[in-house]
Design an enzyme around this catalytic site. Structure first.
Site, PDB file in Angstrom:
ATOM      1  N   ASP A 480       0.847  -1.361   0.062  1.00 42.82           N
ATOM      2  CA  ASP A 480       0.015  -0.009  -0.049  1.00 42.82           C
ATOM      3  C   ASP A 480       0.783   1.272   0.027  1.00 42.82           C
ATOM      4  O   ASP A 480       0.644   2.172  -0.745  1.00 42.82           O
ATOM      5  CB  ASP A 480      -1.019  -0.115   1.142  1.00 42.82           C
ATOM      6  CG  ASP A 480      -0.211  -0.122   2.582  1.00 42.82           C
ATOM      7  OD1 ASP A 480       0.835  -0.586   2.440  1.00 42.82           O
ATOM      8  OD2 ASP A 480      -0.690   0.483   3.611  1.00 42.82           O
ATOM      9  N   ARG A 484       5.845   4.218   5.992  1.00 43.71           N
ATOM     10  CA  ARG A 484       5.340   4.243   7.404  1.00 43.71           C
ATOM     11  C   ARG A 484       5.636   2.963   7.921  1.00 43.71           C
ATOM     12  O   ARG A 484       5.737   2.000   7.095  1.00 43.71           O
ATOM     13  CB  ARG A 484       4.158   4.908   7.399  1.00 43.71           C
ATOM     14  CG  ARG A 484       2.956   3.974   6.948  1.00 43.71           C
ATOM     15  CD  ARG A 484       1.600   4.928   7.001  1.00 43.71           C
ATOM     16  NE  ARG A 484       0.618   4.227   6.643  1.00 43.71           N
ATOM     17  CZ  ARG A 484      -0.444   4.579   5.855  1.00 43.71           C
ATOM     18  NH1 ARG A 484      -0.589   6.071   5.580  1.00 43.71           N
ATOM     19  NH2 ARG A 484      -1.409   3.988   5.599  1.00 43.71           N
ATOM     20  N   ASP A 485       5.061   2.549   9.188  1.00 46.19           N
ATOM     21  CA  ASP A 485       5.131   1.588   9.800  1.00 46.19           C
ATOM     22  C   ASP A 485       3.813   0.638   9.291  1.00 46.19           C
ATOM     23  O   ASP A 485       2.903   0.204   9.998  1.00 46.19           O
ATOM     24  CB  ASP A 485       5.137   1.547  11.171  1.00 46.19           C
ATOM     25  CG  ASP A 485       3.946   2.607  11.777  1.00 46.19           C
ATOM     26  OD1 ASP A 485       3.405   3.155  10.940  1.00 46.19           O
ATOM     27  OD2 ASP A 485       3.805   2.511  13.042  1.00 46.19           O
ATOM     28  N   GLU A 486       3.914   0.127   7.965  1.00 46.30           N
ATOM     29  CA  GLU A 486       3.024  -0.573   7.370  1.00 46.30           C
ATOM     30  C   GLU A 486       3.375  -1.296   6.455  1.00 46.30           C
ATOM     31  O   GLU A 486       3.780  -2.481   6.324  1.00 46.30           O
ATOM     32  CB  GLU A 486       1.616   0.379   6.892  1.00 46.30           C
ATOM     33  CG  GLU A 486       0.491  -0.332   6.552  1.00 46.30           C
ATOM     34  CD  GLU A 486      -0.548   0.575   6.712  1.00 46.30           C
ATOM     35  OE1 GLU A 486      -1.865  -0.115   6.110  1.00 46.30           O
ATOM     36  OE2 GLU A 486      -0.760   1.561   6.818  1.00 46.30           O
ATOM     37  N   ASP A 493      -5.989  -2.743  -2.691  1.00 43.36           N
ATOM     38  CA  ASP A 493      -5.320  -1.646  -3.547  1.00 43.36           C
ATOM     39  C   ASP A 493      -5.039  -2.283  -4.878  1.00 43.36           C
ATOM     40  O   ASP A 493      -5.115  -1.522  -5.822  1.00 43.36           O
ATOM     41  CB  ASP A 493      -3.979  -1.357  -2.697  1.00 43.36           C
ATOM     42  CG  ASP A 493      -4.351  -0.537  -1.217  1.00 43.36           C
ATOM     43  OD1 ASP A 493      -4.884  -1.146  -0.407  1.00 43.36           O
ATOM     44  OD2 ASP A 493      -3.903   0.551  -1.152  1.00 43.36           O
ATOM     45  N   TRP A 550     -12.107  -6.009  -1.343  1.00 45.30           N
ATOM     46  CA  TRP A 550     -10.602  -6.493  -0.941  1.00 45.30           C
ATOM     47  C   TRP A 550     -10.492  -7.865  -1.269  1.00 45.30           C
ATOM     48  O   TRP A 550      -9.756  -8.327  -1.977  1.00 45.30           O
ATOM     49  CB  TRP A 550     -10.512  -6.080   0.411  1.00 45.30           C
ATOM     50  CG  TRP A 550      -9.916  -4.782   0.838  1.00 45.30           C
ATOM     51  CD1 TRP A 550      -8.568  -4.417   1.105  1.00 45.30           C
ATOM     52  CD2 TRP A 550     -10.639  -3.528   0.751  1.00 45.30           C
ATOM     53  NE1 TRP A 550      -8.514  -3.197   1.213  1.00 45.30           N
ATOM     54  CE2 TRP A 550      -9.917  -2.429   0.994  1.00 45.30           C
ATOM     55  CE3 TRP A 550     -12.018  -3.231   0.411  1.00 45.30           C
ATOM     56  CZ2 TRP A 550     -10.092  -1.310   0.997  1.00 45.30           C
ATOM     57  CZ3 TRP A 550     -12.524  -1.993   0.593  1.00 45.30           C
ATOM     58  CH2 TRP A 550     -11.747  -0.906   0.687  1.00 45.30           C
ATOM     59  N   GLU A 762      -2.321   9.210  -0.850  1.00 47.13           N
ATOM     60  CA  GLU A 762      -3.407   8.131  -0.180  1.00 47.13           C
ATOM     61  C   GLU A 762      -4.530   9.004  -0.071  1.00 47.13           C
ATOM     62  O   GLU A 762      -5.680   8.361  -0.536  1.00 47.13           O
ATOM     63  CB  GLU A 762      -2.972   7.644   1.083  1.00 47.13           C
ATOM     64  CG  GLU A 762      -3.859   6.729   1.833  1.00 47.13           C
ATOM     65  CD  GLU A 762      -3.329   6.304   3.239  1.00 47.13           C
ATOM     66  OE1 GLU A 762      -3.753   5.256   3.698  1.00 47.13           O
ATOM     67  OE2 GLU A 762      -2.479   7.074   3.922  1.00 47.13           O
ATOM     68  N   HIS A 783       0.745   6.247  -2.806  1.00 51.21           N
ATOM     69  CA  HIS A 783      -0.044   5.271  -2.664  1.00 51.21           C
ATOM     70  C   HIS A 783      -0.622   4.968  -3.870  1.00 51.21           C
ATOM     71  O   HIS A 783      -1.161   5.891  -4.230  1.00 51.21           O
ATOM     72  CB  HIS A 783      -1.318   5.612  -1.603  1.00 51.21           C
ATOM     73  CG  HIS A 783      -1.545   4.834  -0.506  1.00 51.21           C
ATOM     74  ND1 HIS A 783      -0.540   4.917   0.698  1.00 51.21           N
ATOM     75  CD2 HIS A 783      -2.292   3.972  -0.062  1.00 51.21           C
ATOM     76  CE1 HIS A 783      -0.879   4.070   1.761  1.00 51.21           C
ATOM     77  NE2 HIS A 783      -2.074   3.307   1.418  1.00 51.21           N
TER      78      HIS A 783
END
Length: 899
Positions: A480, A484-486, A493, A550, A762, A783
């Site tokens: 995605d 960052r922390d992801e 997506d 999704w 995003e 994103h």
């Protein structure tokens, strides 16, 4: 025409240019035909394949002739390869040009070599460092310290051929006798490690020497044991020990498929901590020059025996797609100071990768600290969107050593700006300059296939932003975001973005590989497709419940891959998972989704509050039901492709029933849709949910009215955005679609462009107009999902779309509009280059179209005066500019409510 004018080009095994370490016993073959400019209307009538296999036939060559027009993913003609076996292949094509025979010459010989295809052939043992190794393992809070493993071995004489098969519990880099093996980054890649662990194959024949050899493998925690997820995150999801698993094979002859000797990871290896003291995907790396040492020094007594781990429980599988590599080097464009006097390096492009420093000397004890971010806020690094990710690389100078050609090896960052502490433009000795460092761009090394440009530089920049966001988020799997922390493989997506992705890059191998993890995770979740793959949220923070849009990725993505790349195998591989997903759908008595189940739906609707992105103006269950009807129709088509006649009939009937149920539940007889939103109307039109053309026209006109009400600004979220311009165009309102595309006020596609964005955001307003970052916790500046509009640019503005799988037949249908006076699209299809370029001529009364079609492809040209078919070659045609029902509307006529 003589055969010398035609040649075989772009020969491939499966989805790979290289045949080394192929992952199947019967690799399919693909190629296309290069033809001279004057050759037209060439179509293949048949082909011949020659296969030479020395081990089986002492070099005898067998020929296989087939009458077929196909050149893409041709079945392997010979008996299956054995594990580690080599074969040599060449092809030629037979065809006609406007009825005259025209054949190619033989291609060059291409070599294919099977990888280790039998897991029983793995005799290596996974190894790790002792837990009590001094300086070996850091605390659980800081993760694992990267480790180095070494094997010293003798080779009496240089082997005829040698291969290294290697993977790791963690991330690895390998070197032999001081030379880096391969150029892969972040290997072996992130898969569902408890189901599949990939390994890579390398030709190391030129690396080995007669006598003493030293193989060194560096390993870091990576995704295997490192921290993942936001907040406090989770660590050691897959295991709590890191280390390599490798086998080096020596072959006595070039034709042998059985090694004469194996060198494997086992208890005879030794280990030692690296000079990199910490390495985290989210937090970056710390490198201490004072701890550096020479791994080739056999007199160094500081090495400790490695420990052997239990056998790997997951399946060991050869890599089936191209790896992550450095694909571009970007130089900085400026260096400035922030309000606190810290140096800020601007690379001019939001990218994903790492910084490399060619040379830097500083006194012992000095620290160089680099922090990374995508944007600036009030002149400082904008780090708040990074959340708990530190995204910092640190170098500690010690031991009298200088930094030489250094870059972190087991992490990556999403950034445009770098804040540098400990190195400044005002330094009197060795100042920081534009020549002091470069950025290396990292992503899966896919072949670029799609290009787009038009007369409006803003729209061309928008397409470039889509391209850069795809590059930054295709790092072994479709993530995605990269900063960052992801950085997770969110299924929604890629579901909405896959048509765009399949045009811009040949991502077939990478996405087919990722789908194997989707299937594995689904099986572990009772038929439900998790929201992220690999599923690191099994125990939270989000519940594992069925979700439309999704979860629909398991049907829509294989279908899009089949359509774009002509690979029916991806449908076969995922068919059971598709049916399993539909059984997992939680349904109401009418067969549609259970309305009691909350749906993500039209996520990130611009009308939703920053901290509640799920509060869209379109009901989530309505969106879910639209998707359910749609994927049921796809199942009927897929079953037909696969030859499942009974299933095709069943899903056809089920689709008709669900479509009628949807109409009864949500539609007025006029064609208007409950909710009366752009998303509800767009999806109903895109998925053909209306009963009659008259209803579609009413819905299309209503959508046009809503677009005007909104001042042509975006009023759709995650589900509706990919559909709204297509629906306007289908409804006869292409000029309104252009008007919406070219809007610059927020929210719009061009608002980020007007703010200097170089990737897709995003949120529509990730950066506010006053230069402040959106206060929402989810605020990424890279994103790709909202970049799905590029699919409309390709098909409608450039005018290129496919009619048959694999682009065997294409539709040329540019629809000029707005203030755009020219556009061009070029696509490197499986059959060769397809291009369409148009411009307005004769005082904008005519459209001149320049078309290039490759051999073995036909194009349907959608001329306003009538359709016609052209074959391969170059074509120029003028047609009158179509008259629209409405002219280009430059004014905002009504200001939207609640915007």
């Amino acid at each position: 025409m003589g055969s010398s004018s035609l040649s075989i080009a772009n020969f491939r095994f499966e989805q790979r240019a290289s045949g080394l370490g192929i992952h199947v016993t019967t690799p399919r073959l693909s190629w296309h035909i290069d033809a001279p400019a004057g050759l037209s209307n060439w179509m293949q009538t048949g082909y011949q394949v020659q296969v030479s296999r020395r081990r089986k036939r002492n070099g005898e060559t067998l020929s296989f002739g087939v009458q077929s027009p196909d050149t893409v993913l041709i079945p392997w003609p010979d008996t299956p390869l054995n594990s580690l076996e080599r074969a040599h292949v060449r092809v030629r094509s037979f065809g006609t040009s406007s009825g005259t025979p025209a054949d190619t010459e033989w291609s060059d010989w291409f070599t294919v070599e099977a990888s280790i295809l039998d897991e029983d052939s793995w005799i290596a043992k996974p190894i790790t460092s002792p837990t009590d190794l001094p300086g070996g393992e850091c605390s659980a809070e800081n993760g694992f310290r990267p480790m180095r493993f070494r094997k010293v071995f003798d080779v009496p004489e240089k082997a005829a051929r040698s291969r290294l098969y290697i993977t790791a519990l963690g991330l690895y880099e390998a070197r032999l006798n001081g030379r880096r093996i391969g150029d892969e980054c972040l290997a072996p890649g992130w898969t569902t490690y408890d189901a599949r662990l990939q390994f890579q194959a390398f030709d190391i024949s030129s690396f080995l020497v007669a006598g003493t050899n030293i193989l060194v493998v560096d390993v870091a925690e990576g995704w295997y044991a490192g921290r993942l997820l936001w907040g406090e995150g989770k660590s050691r999801i897959y295991g709590d020990r890191i280390g390599p698993l490798a086998q080096l094979a020596l072959f006595d002859s070039d034709a042998a498929s059985t090694p004469s000797r194996w060198i494997v990871t086992d208890e005879t290896w030794e280990c030692k901590p690296q000079a990199t003291t910490s390495s985290s995907l989210y937090d970056g790396e710390t490198y201490n020059l004072g701890l550096e040492y020479d791994p080739w020094d056999l007199n160094d007594s500081g090495w400790s025996p490695a420990e052997v781990l239990e056998p790997v429980r997951s399946a060991l599988v050869p890599s089936s797609c191209d790896p992550v590599r450095v694909t571009q080097v970007v130089r900085p464009v400026s260096i400035s100071k922030d309000p606190d006097g810290k140096a800020l390096v601007d690379f001019g492009q939001n990218l994903v990768g790492r910084v490399r420093i060619p040379l830097l000397a500083r006194p012992d004890g000095h620290q160089l600290v680099m922090r990374f971010a995508e944007v600036l806020e009030e002149g400082r690094l904008g780090v708040r969107p990074l959340r708990q990710a530190k995204v910092t690389d640190t170098v500690i100078f010690a031991g009298g050593r200088q930094l030489e050609n250094w870059a972190p090896r087991f992490t990556y960052h999403g950034f445009r700006y770098v804040e540098v502490s400990g190195w400044h433009p005002d330094d009197t000795e060795g100042p920081l300059t534009l020549d002091s460092l470069v950025a290396e761009v990292l992503h899966t090394d896919m072949r670029r296939t799609g290009h787009f440009a038009c007369s409006d530089e803003r729209v061309t920049r928008l397409h470039q932003n889509v391209l850069w966001s795809m590059r930054g988020n295709f790092v072994g799997l479709p993530t995605d975001c990269p900063q960052r922390d992801e950085r997770l493989g969110w299924t929604g997506d890629i579901q909405v973005f896959s048509p765009t992705a399949s045009y811009i890059y040949d991502c077939s191998g990478m996405l087919a590989n990722w789908l194997r993890d989707v299937v594995a995770e689904q099986a572990m979740n009772g038929g439900i497709v998790p929201l992220v793959i690999p599923n690191v949220m099994r125990d939270g923070p989000w519940p594992t419940v069925p979700q439309a849009v999704w979860d629909d990725v398991i049907i829509i993505l294989p279908w899009n891959l089949y359509r774009n790349f002509g690979d029916a195998q991806v449908l076969r591989d995922n068919w059971p998972a598709m049916e399993s997903y539909l059984r997992s759908v939680r349904r109401a008595s009418d067969g549609l989704w259970d309305p009691a189940l909350w749906q993500l739906g039209d996520w990130l609707d611009p009308a939703a509050p920053p901290h509640e992105p799920g509060l869209s103006r379109t009901d989530g269950v309505l969106v879910a039901d639209q998707y359910l009807v749609h994927v049921t129709s796809l199942m009927a088509k897929i079953a037909s492709v696969l030859g499942h006649a009974d299933s095709a009939d069943m899903y056809t009937r089920e689709h008709a029933r669900l479509k009628q149920t949807f109409q009864d539940k949500y539609m007025a007889k006029s064609g208007l849709v409950v909710g009366d939103s752009q998303t509800s109307l767009s999806l109903s039109m895109r998925f053909d949910l209306h009963a009659t053309p008259e209803q579609r026209k009413v819905a299309g006109d209503r959508l046009a009215r809503l677009a005007r009400y909104a001042g042509f600004r975006i009023s759709t979220g995650f589900a509706g955005t990919p559909a709204v311009l297509e629906a306007l165009t289908q409804g006869g309102h292409s000029q309104l679609a252009y008007r919406m595309l070219l809007e610059e006020s927020c929210p719009s596609w061009l608002y980020p462009v007007s703010q200097g964005a170089s990737t897709i955001w995003e949120r529509w307003d990730s950066m506010l107009e006053d230069g402040r970052i959106n206060p929402g916790e989810m605020t990424s500046f890279n994103h790709y999902a909202l970049g799905s509009v590029a699919d409309w640019l390709h098909r409608t503005v450039a005018g290129l779309s496919l009619l048959e799988p694999g682009w065997k037949k294409v539709l040329v249908s540019p629809k000029p509009g707005g203030t755009i006076t020219s556009a061009q699209g070029r696509f490197e299809s499986p059959h060769g280059t397809i291009s369409c370029r148009w411009e307005l001529v004769e005082d904008n009364r005519m459209v001149r179209v320049h078309l290039t079609i490759p051999p073995n492809v036909q194009a349907v040209v959608d001329d306003p005066r009538g359709e016609y078919v052209v074959g391969s070659g170059r074509h120029i045609v003028d047609w009158p500019l179509p008259k629209e029902e409405e002219a280009w509307p430059p004014q905002k006529q009504v200001i939207a409510f609640g915007m």
